[in-house]
Write an enzyme that holds these catalytic residues in place. Structure first.
Site, PDB file in Angstrom:
ATOM      1  N   GLY A 105      -6.828 -20.505  43.908  1.00 50.43           N
ATOM      2  CA  GLY A 105      -7.424 -19.270  43.088  1.00 50.43           C
ATOM      3  C   GLY A 105      -8.467 -19.797  41.834  1.00 50.43           C
ATOM      4  N   GLY A 106      -8.376 -19.222  40.726  1.00 52.77           N
ATOM      5  CA  GLY A 106      -9.149 -19.418  39.754  1.00 52.77           C
ATOM      6  C   GLY A 106      -9.197 -20.831  39.347  1.00 52.77           C
ATOM      7  N   GLY A 140     -42.937 -36.187  54.547  1.00 52.69           N
ATOM      8  CA  GLY A 140     -42.686 -35.394  53.206  1.00 52.69           C
ATOM      9  C   GLY A 140     -41.478 -36.232  52.477  1.00 52.69           C
ATOM     10  N   ALA A 141     -40.624 -37.009  53.356  1.00 53.28           N
ATOM     11  CA  ALA A 141     -39.529 -37.749  52.801  1.00 53.28           C
ATOM     12  C   ALA A 141     -40.226 -38.671  51.835  1.00 53.28           C
ATOM     13  CB  ALA A 141     -38.887 -38.157  53.807  1.00 53.28           C
TER      14      ALA A 141
HETATM   15  C1  HXC Z   1       3.083 -17.656  38.370  1.00 57.09           C
HETATM   16  C2  HXC Z   1       3.536 -19.192  39.848  1.00 57.09           C
HETATM   17  C3  HXC Z   1       2.329 -19.044  40.450  1.00 57.09           C
HETATM   18  C4  HXC Z   1       1.393 -18.279  39.890  1.00 57.09           C
HETATM   19  C5  HXC Z   1       3.445 -20.880  41.179  1.00 57.09           C
HETATM   20  N1  HXC Z   1       4.275 -20.220  40.484  1.00 57.09           N
HETATM   21  N2  HXC Z   1       2.197 -20.162  41.327  1.00 57.09           N
HETATM   22  N3  HXC Z   1       3.802 -18.450  38.600  1.00 57.09           N
HETATM   23  N4  HXC Z   1       1.764 -17.347  38.758  1.00 57.09           N
HETATM   24  N5  HXC Z   1       0.162 -17.956  40.336  1.00 57.09           N
HETATM   25  C6  HXC Z   1       5.556 -20.900  40.013  1.00 57.09           C
HETATM   26  C7  HXC Z   1       6.595 -20.453  40.922  1.00 57.09           C
HETATM   27  O1  HXC Z   1       7.284 -19.161  40.817  1.00 57.09           O
HETATM   28  C8  HXC Z   1       7.575 -21.469  40.964  1.00 57.09           C
HETATM   29  O2  HXC Z   1       8.311 -21.261  39.577  1.00 57.09           O
HETATM   30  C9  HXC Z   1       6.686 -22.816  40.374  1.00 57.09           C
HETATM   31  O3  HXC Z   1       5.577 -22.180  40.078  1.00 57.09           O
HETATM   32  C10 HXC Z   1       6.589 -23.492  41.575  1.00 57.09           C
HETATM   33  O4  HXC Z   1       5.961 -23.065  42.782  1.00 57.09           O
HETATM   34  P1  HXC Z   1       6.540 -23.238  44.188  1.00 57.09           P
HETATM   35  O5  HXC Z   1       5.906 -22.241  44.989  1.00 57.09           O
HETATM   36  O6  HXC Z   1       8.057 -23.323  44.066  1.00 57.09           O
HETATM   37  O7  HXC Z   1       5.852 -24.769  44.339  1.00 57.09           O
HETATM   38  P2  HXC Z   1       5.256 -25.131  45.842  1.00 57.09           P
HETATM   39  O8  HXC Z   1       6.108 -24.797  46.959  1.00 57.09           O
HETATM   40  O9  HXC Z   1       4.984 -26.514  45.385  1.00 57.09           O
HETATM   41  O10 HXC Z   1       3.977 -24.340  45.998  1.00 57.09           O
HETATM   42  C11 HXC Z   1       3.022 -24.478  45.054  1.00 57.09           C
HETATM   43  C12 HXC Z   1       1.814 -23.523  45.121  1.00 57.09           C
HETATM   44  C13 HXC Z   1       2.317 -22.180  45.484  1.00 57.09           C
HETATM   45  C14 HXC Z   1       0.943 -23.709  46.475  1.00 57.09           C
HETATM   46  C15 HXC Z   1       0.952 -23.302  44.131  1.00 57.09           C
HETATM   47  O11 HXC Z   1       3.376 -21.512  44.481  1.00 57.09           O
HETATM   48  C16 HXC Z   1       1.390 -20.708  45.656  1.00 57.09           C
HETATM   49  O12 HXC Z   1       0.826 -20.857  46.629  1.00 57.09           O
HETATM   50  N6  HXC Z   1       1.201 -20.034  44.445  1.00 57.09           N
HETATM   51  C17 HXC Z   1       0.361 -19.246  44.347  1.00 57.09           C
HETATM   52  C18 HXC Z   1      -1.073 -19.466  44.167  1.00 57.09           C
HETATM   53  C19 HXC Z   1      -2.261 -18.461  44.082  1.00 57.09           C
HETATM   54  O13 HXC Z   1      -2.380 -17.803  45.190  1.00 57.09           O
HETATM   55  N7  HXC Z   1      -2.825 -18.469  42.946  1.00 57.09           N
HETATM   56  C20 HXC Z   1      -3.926 -17.269  42.886  1.00 57.09           C
HETATM   57  C21 HXC Z   1      -3.526 -16.560  41.839  1.00 57.09           C
HETATM   58  S1  HXC Z   1      -4.781 -15.662  41.486  1.00 57.09           S
HETATM   59  P3  HXC Z   1       9.933 -21.500  39.408  1.00 57.09           P
HETATM   60  O14 HXC Z   1      10.207 -20.898  38.210  1.00 57.09           O
HETATM   61  O15 HXC Z   1      10.539 -21.300  40.607  1.00 57.09           O
HETATM   62  O16 HXC Z   1       9.747 -23.097  39.256  1.00 57.09           O
HETATM   63  C22 HXC Z   1      -6.035 -16.505  40.715  1.00 57.09           C
HETATM   64  C23 HXC Z   1      -7.414 -15.768  40.476  1.00 57.09           C
HETATM   65  C24 HXC Z   1      -7.979 -16.104  39.250  1.00 57.09           C
HETATM   66  O17 HXC Z   1      -5.998 -17.409  40.536  1.00 57.09           O
HETATM   67  C25 HXC Z   1      -9.479 -15.896  39.424  1.00 57.09           C
HETATM   68  C26 HXC Z   1     -10.274 -16.381  38.425  1.00 57.09           C
HETATM   69  C27 HXC Z   1     -11.856 -16.196  38.712  1.00 57.09           C
END
Ligand code: HXC
Length: 512
Positions: A172-173, A407-408
């Site tokens: 994401g961001g 051109g290159a």
């Molecule tokens: C809050 C999050 C989180 C999130 C992960 N965690 N992503 N907490 N917000 N976005 C937390 C989990 O709950 C977990 O907490 C810990 O981080 C580790 O995550 P896991 O899933 O257990 O680890 P892993 O299996 O290694 O997977 C990692 C990951 C997955 C691939 C990053 O967590 C994931 O897909 N997260 C979501 C990613 C996503 O979609 N982000 C986009 C958000 S929107 P605990 O407490 O259990 O340790 C965005 C928009 C911004 O970013 C735009 C700006 C322009």
């Protein structure tokens, strides 16, 4: 009232807690996967004992989803400053053990603080990324934090070097700040970058793709061109950052750092005399020329796996850092296409931002023909490289080794677009197009085979050489290949006080 001892103990305890991040269990999990924690990465990156941490005790301010009961000092973002080879740099590192290294309002403020300081102090900014993106519990506050960082990435662009290393998932961001920095380094098989992950893609487009295929280090280093370097592991990536920084000035007001030259500036390499094959259609490896002329044969290649028909990277000549752009005849005959134009244009602009002289080696048969290229916008993408070389005011030194067609020829840092010193080897061929193509057009359908062969030979004799261009002053000097190193070092001396500015304007309008 607390005793002094108790006050100091409390301080020690708070530091210890902050340094544990998300706790021992999570740290162990990271170590078991062969990776390092955010803190260990910072220590490995910086000179020993130089890291100064800031905002170590900052916590998030969120109270939704029961978050008020779950606070960790530092909030999953380690920020501060330290030194690389004795030179100041600012660093932030996302700590995956704390809420997955996600971006909160509070830890975005920590990053913003060191970005502002890096700008004020004129020192590079290095981000060590490992994050699940926006912290979902914080909603729009997290998005605001990201936007504050993005804005500063743009303001800092061209003022201080910005480097992003990706260690783990960046979703994401989390990918957009790196995307706006100058260089992205990734770790093979443990770092990922994507705007939307495999699950979302499956739902929306029904495509099935793995994390590795979608956003792994090699996908971004070979296919998308998003990343510039790939490292084998966490240890190697920090060494690569240190080497990269060694070529760069701390900010746009400085010259790049000169190192004592341990290589003979007069060194001539006889091997270069035979490197260009007599047959103009035979390939050779341009990297051999670059490594032959560079100090200690060291060429630090940028984007080595992407658009390999053009080479970009840093080297030193007589101790001075230079940016090298070179057509690579060993790959697609060194032709210019969309990807190679964009790759080189961005590199040229980076060097120009940071006062790094440009050395261009030319062996290019022209632009790649075909509908894929034309429909893909080769006109506009090729124009980026032409624009970048034309607008660059750093010293520009060019060596035409063999083909410089069409051109290159103009695009590749020719005299006409501001080349300061333009050399050619006696093997150079500088013309509108190659002999075969030219004869086919000029004598279309009018010649039999024998006459055609004579016409091709005549064209080659008359045009496929450096002498027409030299007669017109478009080439300053024809040099022997073995003299290249010395000639380049002399040209760098000549241009070291170059003073050229473009007309004042808000900014140009590069064909994006
Ligand atoms: C809050 C999050 C989180 C999130 C992960 N965690 N992503 N907490 N917000 N976005 C937390 C989990 O709950 C977990 O907490 C810990 O981080 C580790 O995550 P896991 O899933 O257990 O680890 P892993 O299996 O290694 O997977 C990692 C990951 C997955 C691939 C990053 O967590 C994931 O897909 N997260 C979501 C990613 C996503 O979609 N982000 C986009 C958000 S929107 P605990 O407490 O259990 O340790 C965005 C928009 C911004 O970013 C735009 C700006 C322009």
């Amino acid at each position: 009232m607390k005793s002094l001892e108790e006050a100091y103990q409390l301080f020690e305890e708070k530091n210890r807690q902050a340094e544990l991040g998300g706790g021992r269990e999570k740290i162990e999990k990271i170590h078991k996967s062969g990776r390092k924690t955010a803190r260990e990465r910072i220590y490995a990156l910086l000179d020993p004992e130089t890291f100064v941490e800031m905002d170590k005790l900052v916590t998030h301010r969120c109270s939704d989803f029961g978050m008020e009961k779950n606070k960790v000092s530092g909030d999953g973002m380690i920020t501060g400053y330290g030194k690389i080879d004795g030179r100041m740099v600012f660093v932030f590192a996302q700590d995956f053990t704390v809420f997955g290294g996600t971006m909160s309002r509070a830890n975005a403020d920590k990053v913003v603080k060191i970005m502002d300081m890096a700008m004020r102090m004129g020192a590079p900014l290095i981000g060590l990324n490992d994050s699940g993106g926006a912290r979902i519990q914080e909603g729009v506050e997290s998005l605001a934090g990201y936007a504050d960082i993005f804005y500063r990435n743009v303001m800092a662009s061209g003022v201080i070097p910005q480097i992003s290393a990706i260690f783990g998932p960046c979703a994401g961001g989390a990918v957009y700040s790196p995307a706006m920095t100058d260089f992205i380094l990734m770790v093979r098989e443990s770092s990922y970058m994507f705007v939307t992950g495999p699950e979302v893609i499956k739902t929306v487009t029904h495509e099935e793709v793995t994390m590795e295929e979608l956003g792994g280090a090699m996908s971004h280093n070979t296919r998308s061109g998003v990343a510039h370097f790939v490292a084998e592991n966490d240890e190697q990536i920090v060494l690569m950052i240190r080497e990269l920084v060694s070529f760069l000035p701390s900010n746009n007001m400085e010259d790049p750092p000169i190192q004592p030259c341990t290589d003979d500036v007069m060194r001539q390499d006889e091997k270069l005399q035979t490197i260009i094959p007599a047959d103009p259609n035979k390939p050779y490896d341009m990297k051999e020329i670059i490594t032959s002329v560079a100090d200690n044969h060291n060429f630090f290649e940028v984007m080595p796996f992407y658009a390999q028909n053009i080479l970009t990277g840093f080297a030193r000549l007589g101790g001075k850092p230079v940016g090298i752009v070179a057509n690579q005849p060993a790959f697609l005959a060194g032709v210019l296409d969309i990807n190679s134009s964009v790759k080189a244009a961005r590199f040229v602009r980076f060097c120009d931002c940071f006062n790094i002289p440009l050395i261009t080696f030319v062996d290019v048969p022209g632009f790649l023909p075909g509908t894929v290229q034309e429909f893909g916008g080769i006109i506009k993408h090729g124009a980026k490289l032409l624009y970048a070389f034309s607008e660059a005011t750093v010293p520009k030194i060019t060596v035409i080794t063999r083909k410089a067609y069409g051109g290159a020829y103009d695009v590749m840092s020719s005299k006409h677009i501001g080349g300061d010193v333009n050399y050619a080897y006696p093997t150079a061929e500088i013309a509108v197009m190659g002999p075969e193509g030219a004869v086919n057009i000029i004598h279309k359908g009018k010649l039999n085979e024998a006459d055609r062969a004579i016409a091709v030979n005549n064209y080659r004799e008359t045009f496929a050489n450096p002498y027409k261009a030299a007669e017109l002053g478009y080439i300053d000097e024809i040099i022997l290949p073995r003299q290249t190193r010395l000639k380049l070092i002399r040209a760098l001396e000549l241009t070291q006080n170059k003073n050229k500015t473009n007309p004042p304007k808000k900014h140009g309008n590069i064909p994006l």
